[in-house]
Design an enzyme around this catalytic site. Structure first.
Site, short mmCIF file in Angstrom:
data_model
loop_
_atom_site.label_atom_id
_atom_site.label_comp_id
_atom_site.label_asym_id
_atom_site.label_seq_id
_atom_site.Cartn_x
_atom_site.Cartn_y
_atom_site.Cartn_z
N ARG A 74 -6.89 21.49 -13.40
CA ARG A 74 -6.97 20.72 -14.25
C ARG A 74 -8.67 20.57 -14.17
O ARG A 74 -9.33 19.14 -15.43
CB ARG A 74 -6.54 18.88 -13.81
CG ARG A 74 -6.58 18.23 -14.41
CD ARG A 74 -5.29 16.61 -14.48
NE ARG A 74 -5.00 16.79 -13.35
CZ ARG A 74 -5.57 15.99 -12.34
NH1 ARG A 74 -6.73 15.46 -12.39
NH2 ARG A 74 -5.10 15.67 -11.16
N TYR A 128 -6.40 13.94 -41.57
CA TYR A 128 -4.67 15.04 -40.37
C TYR A 128 -3.96 13.35 -40.40
O TYR A 128 -4.22 12.83 -39.78
CB TYR A 128 -4.61 15.33 -39.85
CG TYR A 128 -3.87 16.31 -38.87
CD1 TYR A 128 -2.69 16.28 -39.27
CD2 TYR A 128 -3.55 15.38 -37.43
CE1 TYR A 128 -1.74 16.96 -38.77
CE2 TYR A 128 -2.78 16.43 -36.90
CZ TYR A 128 -1.43 16.61 -37.68
OH TYR A 128 -0.06 17.16 -36.83
N ASP A 193 -14.08 17.09 -38.31
CA ASP A 193 -12.59 18.17 -37.73
C ASP A 193 -12.91 19.13 -38.81
O ASP A 193 -12.78 19.20 -40.41
CB ASP A 193 -11.83 16.86 -38.43
CG ASP A 193 -10.42 17.92 -38.03
OD1 ASP A 193 -10.12 19.41 -37.97
OD2 ASP A 193 -8.61 16.99 -37.68
N LYS A 218 -4.37 25.57 -35.43
CA LYS A 218 -4.18 26.57 -36.89
C LYS A 218 -4.53 28.19 -36.43
O LYS A 218 -3.81 29.11 -36.35
CB LYS A 218 -5.04 25.61 -37.61
CG LYS A 218 -4.12 24.11 -37.40
CD LYS A 218 -2.99 23.57 -37.56
CE LYS A 218 -1.84 22.61 -37.16
NZ LYS A 218 -2.76 21.20 -37.37
C1 PLP Z 1 -2.90 19.76 -37.12
C2 PLP Z 1 -4.28 19.21 -37.32
C3 PLP Z 1 -4.76 18.45 -36.07
C4 PLP Z 1 -4.10 18.07 -34.83
O1 PLP Z 1 -3.83 18.75 -34.79
P1 PLP Z 1 -2.71 20.03 -32.97
O2 PLP Z 1 -3.04 21.32 -32.58
O3 PLP Z 1 -1.59 19.56 -33.81
O4 PLP Z 1 -2.82 18.97 -32.22
C5 PLP Z 1 -5.87 17.96 -35.92
N1 PLP Z 1 -6.44 17.71 -37.43
C6 PLP Z 1 -6.46 18.54 -38.43
C7 PLP Z 1 -7.12 18.91 -39.52
C8 PLP Z 1 -5.03 19.50 -38.23
O5 PLP Z 1 -4.34 20.60 -39.40
#
Ligand code: PLP
Length: 408
Positions: A74, A128, A193, A218
């Site tokens: 961890r 998001y 982000d 992603k």
């Molecule tokens: C999918 C997504 C998230 C969240 O990510 P997870 O891996 O699903 O927790 C945050 N920001 C954006 C722009 C996303 O597309």
């Protein structure tokens, strides 16, 4: 897609494409290995209790990465650390800290700031859907002020710990000038982000952002089979994130760390190829009378959003090659209806105010041939398959009602 970043060396000594396949692997030759080893240990042996105690103290005091093996998984993991090193290199930051998901990564950032008494967040919509929800719900004790980029400076208070923006934004692909926004933030750290852009198309720290967040689920993973999140930032902030990660446990599994490191090696190639296809599809959609509006970012990328004149749900039920599914960034193309799925959790009025129309569809373009994708999309846009399905469903419902059996 011609992009300056493909050849630019900027903060890196080597080009991005080279770093993508070599960063985080510098010691492999010395180890006599070619592929990165996967360390699945949850614990690590040590016969020297005093030395181990000193290492634990050092981590507790500073959050700096330990020299030598981790004490417990961890705290750190060598395979995940390779992914962190590589991502930091691609983003041009000192450090990166990986988490179990993008949401775990955002949670850790908010907790670092809240633990310093800085609970107020200024955020630009759209974000998001789940990020919006995490801020709006106050689940972590944060309070949010929503504004547009021009309103950020005025929204900052003495207890503001973070300014947050997504660019290009999910799902509208709206873009924000990072440099101008960073200027408006003053001393408050700006979190970008950058999930949609990836470091291939944009490196936010070069424009003044302090924190870069990715849902690694992603594009970084890129194959729709691994979940993760990562924050790229300076070492001071990374140390605080490691302490929160240790305390709250949102660690990335080493197997996921391995897959994400492997994903990075093809990231530049995947992003450029999918972006070229997405740009072509965006152009064809813009010329199509069935489409009211197309959103495609100036920075490029493999996401296309478009508004249709007809029922967007008919397009979703009409695709065959493209998969109707939430998420994005995989080698195969996905399409979804944000108002019904990814942004359903955002209150309708807020969604509309942020430009997320009920007629908007969001498509993640993969690596298929552009003509095959267009054929599928064009057929789906005709509404024929969607309408046929609705007719079948209605006929089925009528038959069940007549037969006296309630639909399950
Ligand atoms: C999918 C997504 C998230 C969240 O990510 P997870 O891996 O699903 O927790 C945050 N920001 C954006 C722009 C996303 O597309």
């Amino acid at each position: 897609m011609d992009n300056a970043s493909s050849t630019a060396h900027t903060a890196m000594s080597r080009a991005l494409a080279t770093e993508a396949v070599h960063a985080g692997r510098e010691d492999l030759v010395e180890m006599g290995l070619h592929a990165a080893p996967i360390d699945l240990s949850t614990t690590y042996p040590s016969y020297d209790v005093a030395a181990e105690a000193a290492r634990i103290d050092a981590f507790a005091a500073t959050g700096a990465r330990l020299d030598g093996p981790p004490v417990y998984a961890r705290l750190d993991n060598p395979t995940t650390a390779r992914f962190e090193t590589a991502l930091a290199s691609l983003e041009g930051t000192d450090s990166a800290v990986a988490f179990a998901s993008g949401m775990a990564a955002l949670t850790a950032v908010l907790l670092v700031r809240a633990s310093m008494g800085l609970r107020h967040v200024v955020a630009v919509r759209p974000l998001y859907g789940c990020s919006d929800h995490l801020l709006e719900s106050g689940l972590l004790g944060t309070e949010v002020t929503w504004t547009d980029p021009a309103g950020v400076a005025a929204a900052i208070r003495p207890d503001t710990g973070l300014v947050m923006v997504e660019t290009p934004a999910n799902p509208t692909l709206a873009e924000t000038d990072i440099k101008a926004l960073a200027h408006s933030c003053g001393e408050v750290p700006l979190l970008v982000d950058s999930t949609f852009a990836t470091p291939v198309l944009q490196r936010p720290v070069e424009h003044g952002a302090r924190i870069v967040l990715h849902s690694a689920t992603k594009y970084l993973g890129g194959h729709g089979d691994v979940m993760g999140g990562v924050v790229a930032c300076d070492e001071e902030f990374a140390a605080a994130l490691r302490q929160v990660r240790f305390a709250t446990g949102g660690v990335l599994h080493p197997m996921a760390g391995y897959l994400l490191l492997r994903g990075l090696s093809t990231l530049p190639v995947r992003v450029r190829a999918a972006s070229a296809t997405a740009a072509e599809l965006a152009a064809r959609l813009a010329d199509d009378p069935r489409v009211a509006r197309v959103h495609y970012p100036s920075v490029g990328g493999a996401m296309v959003a478009f508004e249709v004149h007809g029922d967007p749900r008919d397009v979703i039920s009409g695709v065959r090659l493209i998969t109707p599914a939430v998420s994005l960034g995989s080698v195969d193309s996905l399409i979804q209806h944000p108002a019904s799925i990814s942004h359903r959790i955002v209150e309708e009025g807020d969604r509309h105010a942020a430009g997320v129309s009920d007629r908007l569809l969001r498509m993640s373009v993969g690596l298929e041939d552009v003509e095959d994708l267009w054929a599928d999309l064009s057929e789906a846009l005709s509404g024929r398959r969607g309408a046929a399905r609705h007719a079948r469903e209605e006929a089925g419902a009528a038959a069940r009602t007549e037969g006296g059996t309630a639909p399950a």
